[in-house]
Design a protein around this motif. Structure first.
Motif, PDB file in Angstrom:
ATOM      1  N   PHE A 116       0.988  -1.088   0.107  1.00 64.88           N
ATOM      2  CA  PHE A 116       0.022  -0.037   0.150  1.00 64.88           C
ATOM      3  C   PHE A 116       0.961   1.217   0.063  1.00 64.88           C
ATOM      4  CE2 PHE A 116       1.063  -1.088   4.319  1.00 64.88           C
ATOM      5  CZ  PHE A 116       1.381   0.345   4.868  1.00 64.88           C
ATOM      6  N   ASP A 117       0.169   2.413  -0.325  1.00 65.79           N
ATOM      7  CA  ASP A 117       0.986   3.469  -0.382  1.00 65.79           C
ATOM      8  C   ASP A 117       1.259   4.205   0.976  1.00 65.79           C
ATOM      9  OD1 ASP A 117       1.465   3.833  -2.908  1.00 65.79           O
ATOM     10  OD2 ASP A 117      -0.436   4.733  -3.473  1.00 65.79           O
ATOM     11  N   GLY A 118       2.412   3.749   1.709  1.00 68.36           N
ATOM     12  CA  GLY A 118       2.112   4.355   3.259  1.00 68.36           C
ATOM     13  C   GLY A 118       3.679   3.830   3.766  1.00 68.36           C
ATOM     14  N   PHE A 119       3.496   3.454   5.182  1.00 70.85           N
ATOM     15  CA  PHE A 119       4.632   2.991   5.847  1.00 70.85           C
ATOM     16  C   PHE A 119       4.174   2.448   7.056  1.00 70.85           C
ATOM     17  CE2 PHE A 119       3.623   7.182   7.751  1.00 70.85           C
ATOM     18  CZ  PHE A 119       3.810   6.796   9.158  1.00 70.85           C
ATOM     19  N   TRP A 120       5.177   1.692   7.611  1.00 72.65           N
ATOM     20  CA  TRP A 120       5.145   0.870   8.869  1.00 72.65           C
ATOM     21  C   TRP A 120       6.210   1.196   9.751  1.00 72.65           C
ATOM     22  CZ3 TRP A 120       1.210  -1.774  10.969  1.00 72.65           C
ATOM     23  CH2 TRP A 120       0.179  -2.333  10.384  1.00 72.65           C
ATOM     24  N   ILE A 121       6.102   1.387  11.150  1.00 73.15           N
ATOM     25  CA  ILE A 121       7.408   1.367  12.029  1.00 73.15           C
ATOM     26  C   ILE A 121       7.066   0.092  13.252  1.00 73.15           C
ATOM     27  CG2 ILE A 121       8.740   2.756  13.513  1.00 73.15           C
ATOM     28  CD1 ILE A 121       7.687   5.243  12.205  1.00 73.15           C
ATOM     29  N   ASP A 122       7.643  -0.877  13.068  1.00 78.67           N
ATOM     30  CA  ASP A 122       7.362  -1.847  14.134  1.00 78.67           C
ATOM     31  C   ASP A 122       8.351  -1.678  15.207  1.00 78.67           C
ATOM     32  OD1 ASP A 122       5.511  -2.809  12.361  1.00 78.67           O
ATOM     33  OD2 ASP A 122       6.718  -4.302  11.311  1.00 78.67           O
ATOM     34  N   HIS A 123       7.964  -1.935  16.423  1.00 82.02           N
ATOM     35  CA  HIS A 123       8.734  -1.882  17.521  1.00 82.02           C
ATOM     36  C   HIS A 123       8.479  -3.441  18.519  1.00 82.02           C
ATOM     37  CE1 HIS A 123      11.264  -0.576  20.823  1.00 82.02           C
ATOM     38  NE2 HIS A 123      10.442  -0.644  21.665  1.00 82.02           N
ATOM     39  N   VAL A 124       9.528  -3.954  18.931  1.00 86.18           N
ATOM     40  CA  VAL A 124       9.249  -5.270  19.313  1.00 86.18           C
ATOM     41  C   VAL A 124       9.230  -5.166  20.899  1.00 86.18           C
ATOM     42  CG1 VAL A 124       9.996  -7.786  19.618  1.00 86.18           C
ATOM     43  CG2 VAL A 124      10.209  -6.616  17.560  1.00 86.18           C
ATOM     44  N   ILE A 125       8.352  -5.472  21.560  1.00 81.95           N
ATOM     45  CA  ILE A 125       8.368  -5.191  22.976  1.00 81.95           C
ATOM     46  C   ILE A 125       8.733  -6.690  23.715  1.00 81.95           C
ATOM     47  CG2 ILE A 125       6.845  -4.850  24.890  1.00 81.95           C
ATOM     48  CD1 ILE A 125       7.142  -2.241  23.484  1.00 81.95           C
ATOM     49  N   HIS A 126       8.029  -7.817  23.014  1.00 85.45           N
ATOM     50  CA  HIS A 126       8.510  -9.283  23.571  1.00 85.45           C
ATOM     51  C   HIS A 126       8.419  -9.967  22.698  1.00 85.45           C
ATOM     52  CE1 HIS A 126       8.081 -12.380  26.971  1.00 85.45           C
ATOM     53  NE2 HIS A 126       7.315 -13.049  25.943  1.00 85.45           N
ATOM     54  N   GLY A 127       9.529 -10.888  22.797  1.00 83.23           N
ATOM     55  CA  GLY A 127       9.693 -12.007  21.797  1.00 83.23           C
ATOM     56  C   GLY A 127      10.512 -11.791  20.618  1.00 83.23           C
ATOM     57  N   GLU A 128      10.480 -12.303  19.488  1.00 83.57           N
ATOM     58  CA  GLU A 128      11.438 -12.195  18.263  1.00 83.57           C
ATOM     59  C   GLU A 128      10.528 -12.357  16.982  1.00 83.57           C
ATOM     60  OE1 GLU A 128      14.966 -14.400  18.372  1.00 83.57           O
ATOM     61  OE2 GLU A 128      15.398 -13.959  20.583  1.00 83.57           O
ATOM     62  N   LEU A 129      11.113 -11.586  15.939  1.00 85.01           N
ATOM     63  CA  LEU A 129      10.254 -11.784  14.852  1.00 85.01           C
ATOM     64  C   LEU A 129      11.201 -11.564  13.649  1.00 85.01           C
ATOM     65  CD1 LEU A 129       7.683 -11.199  13.009  1.00 85.01           C
ATOM     66  CD2 LEU A 129       7.512  -8.802  13.581  1.00 85.01           C
ATOM     67  N   ILE A 130      10.759 -12.244  12.817  1.00 84.85           N
ATOM     68  CA  ILE A 130      11.644 -12.287  11.231  1.00 84.85           C
ATOM     69  C   ILE A 130      10.681 -11.762  10.448  1.00 84.85           C
ATOM     70  CG2 ILE A 130      12.826 -13.801   9.726  1.00 84.85           C
ATOM     71  CD1 ILE A 130      13.466 -15.718  11.725  1.00 84.85           C
ATOM     72  N   MET A 131      11.297 -10.826   9.782  1.00 85.58           N
ATOM     73  CA  MET A 131      10.612 -10.022   8.645  1.00 85.58           C
ATOM     74  C   MET A 131      11.240 -10.235   7.413  1.00 85.58           C
ATOM     75  SD  MET A 131       7.600  -8.448   9.879  1.00 85.58           S
ATOM     76  CE  MET A 131       7.599  -7.283   8.253  1.00 85.58           C
ATOM     77  N   GLN A 132      10.557 -10.245   6.369  1.00 87.32           N
ATOM     78  CA  GLN A 132      11.087 -10.144   5.124  1.00 87.32           C
ATOM     79  C   GLN A 132      10.457  -8.880   4.417  1.00 87.32           C
ATOM     80  OE1 GLN A 132      12.478 -13.066   3.446  1.00 87.32           O
ATOM     81  NE2 GLN A 132      12.869 -11.823   1.491  1.00 87.32           N
ATOM     82  N   ILE A 133      11.449  -8.007   4.037  1.00 86.58           N
ATOM     83  CA  ILE A 133      11.134  -6.692   3.399  1.00 86.58           C
ATOM     84  C   ILE A 133      11.726  -6.917   2.140  1.00 86.58           C
ATOM     85  CG2 ILE A 133      11.235  -4.298   3.499  1.00 86.58           C
ATOM     86  CD1 ILE A 133       9.635  -5.665   5.823  1.00 86.58           C
ATOM     87  N   GLY A 134      11.104  -6.877   0.965  1.00 89.65           N
ATOM     88  CA  GLY A 134      11.813  -7.032  -0.255  1.00 89.65           C
ATOM     89  C   GLY A 134      12.426  -8.238  -0.379  1.00 89.65           C
ATOM     90  N   GLU A 135      13.890  -8.199  -0.863  1.00 91.84           N
ATOM     91  CA  GLU A 135      14.677  -9.399  -0.857  1.00 91.84           C
ATOM     92  C   GLU A 135      15.492  -9.765   0.411  1.00 91.84           C
ATOM     93  OE1 GLU A 135      16.782  -9.036  -4.300  1.00 91.84           O
ATOM     94  OE2 GLU A 135      15.097  -9.100  -5.804  1.00 91.84           O
ATOM     95  N   ARG A 136      15.158  -8.795   1.287  1.00 89.53           N
ATOM     96  CA  ARG A 136      16.130  -8.946   2.642  1.00 89.53           C
ATOM     97  C   ARG A 136      15.173  -9.410   3.863  1.00 89.53           C
ATOM     98  NH1 ARG A 136      19.797  -3.746   3.440  1.00 89.53           N
ATOM     99  NH2 ARG A 136      20.412  -5.054   5.145  1.00 89.53           N
ATOM    100  N   ARG A 137      15.695 -10.040   4.684  1.00 87.03           N
ATOM    101  CA  ARG A 137      15.235 -10.725   5.889  1.00 87.03           C
ATOM    102  C   ARG A 137      15.896 -10.116   7.233  1.00 87.03           C
ATOM    103  NH1 ARG A 137      13.164 -16.684   6.312  1.00 87.03           N
ATOM    104  NH2 ARG A 137      11.888 -16.504   4.552  1.00 87.03           N
ATOM    105  N   TYR A 138      15.027  -9.472   8.049  1.00 83.94           N
ATOM    106  CA  TYR A 138      15.527  -8.943   9.321  1.00 83.94           C
ATOM    107  C   TYR A 138      14.900  -9.582  10.666  1.00 83.94           C
ATOM    108  CZ  TYR A 138      16.016  -4.994   6.262  1.00 83.94           C
ATOM    109  OH  TYR A 138      16.625  -4.115   5.280  1.00 83.94           O
ATOM    110  N   HIS A 139      15.917  -9.851  11.523  1.00 85.95           N
ATOM    111  CA  HIS A 139      15.761 -10.675  12.623  1.00 85.95           C
ATOM    112  C   HIS A 139      15.623  -9.553  13.743  1.00 85.95           C
ATOM    113  CE1 HIS A 139      16.425 -14.327  15.404  1.00 85.95           C
ATOM    114  NE2 HIS A 139      15.689 -13.473  15.924  1.00 85.95           N
ATOM    115  N   LEU A 140      14.271  -9.380  14.379  1.00 85.61           N
ATOM    116  CA  LEU A 140      13.861  -8.246  15.264  1.00 85.61           C
ATOM    117  C   LEU A 140      13.684  -9.001  16.576  1.00 85.61           C
ATOM    118  CD1 LEU A 140      11.295  -6.305  13.437  1.00 85.61           C
ATOM    119  CD2 LEU A 140      13.835  -5.886  13.252  1.00 85.61           C
ATOM    120  N   ARG A 141      14.386  -8.382  17.788  1.00 84.47           N
ATOM    121  CA  ARG A 141      14.690  -8.871  18.912  1.00 84.47           C
ATOM    122  C   ARG A 141      14.063  -7.774  19.905  1.00 84.47           C
ATOM    123  NH1 ARG A 141      19.060 -10.663  16.584  1.00 84.47           N
ATOM    124  NH2 ARG A 141      19.272 -13.184  16.267  1.00 84.47           N
TER     125      ARG A 141
END
Length: 225
Positions: A150-175
């Motif tokens: 969509f035409d917009g944006f996200w800002i994600d902030h991890v409080i608890h746990g871990e999350l793996i995100m796929q953004i385009g061709e890259r992966r991010y491991h958030l803690r």
């Protein structure tokens, strides 16, 4: 009742080529689809709630038809919004809005599967843009929502746990304590929860009119190409 048996809404505004009629039809199409997608509601689910066929809803969302007033009211009610929200209503109130603990509205399920819950902590409509603060709770083994561009944006902030995100061709491991900012136009998807239950605070913003250039929304921030 099958799609073929459903009575279709009657056009209330004749499509005579008048530019204002065309503008209303395209504004409705864009905002209706935006509100539906950001509530993770499928076209089939909304059409069934409103009492029209999926084919008719598709024509409304593609700006091919202008629905009747009763159908417009039913669409707004089905999405839990005001009718004016479908046409770019007045500017948001300047009064502060308090959401007390335990009173946060839970967003409709739609495409969200068991194990994932989204609650709305706050929202603000600005000229050309809608912004929301959300909390997402996800349990191990859950199935994530389908990715939406969509035409917009996200800002994600991890409080608890871990999350793996796929953004385009890259992966991010958030803690815990990590934040990730990315544009909605870039294909994005939640992939995995490698460390049990997850809690994320997310700021979501999307364009509600053509008054703002999507390229102004933080291009190149936080590792996004």
């Amino acid at each position: 009742m099958s799609d073929h048996d459903r009575p279709e809404p009657i056009d209330e505004v004749a499509d005579d080529g008048h530019p204002r009629v065309s503008h209303l039809r395209h504004t409705l199409a864009r905002r209706l689809r935006t509100h539906r997608m950001h509530q993770h509601m499928t076209a089939s689910a909304l059409a069934q709630t409103v009492g029209i066929s999926k084919a008719m809803l598709s024509k409304i969302e593609s700006a091919e038809r202008m629905p009747s007033v009763p159908v417009l009211l039913a669409l707004a009610e089905g999405l839990g919004i005001e009718l004016s929200d479908l046409f770019g209503g007045p500017a948001a109130s300047m009064e502060p809005e308090l959401v007390s603990r335990g009173q946060e509205p839970v967003l409709p399920g739609g495409d969200l599967h068991d194990g994932v819950q989204l609650t709305l902590l706050g929202s603000m409509e600005l000229p050309g843009m809608q912004i929301r603060l959300l909390r997402m709770l996800a349990a191990p083994g859950c199935r994530f929502p389908k990715p939406v561009q969509f035409d917009g944006f996200w800002i994600d902030h991890v409080i608890h746990g871990e999350l793996i995100m796929q953004i385009g061709e890259r992966r991010y491991h958030l803690r815990p304590g990590d934040s990730l900012t990315y544009r909605g136009e870039v294909p994005h998807e939640m992939v995995d929860l490698p460390a049990g239950p997850l809690e994320v605070l997310a700021v979501e913003g999307w364009l509600t009119s053509t008054g703002m250039n999507p390229g102004q929304l933080g291009k190149g921030t936080r590792g996004i190409p």
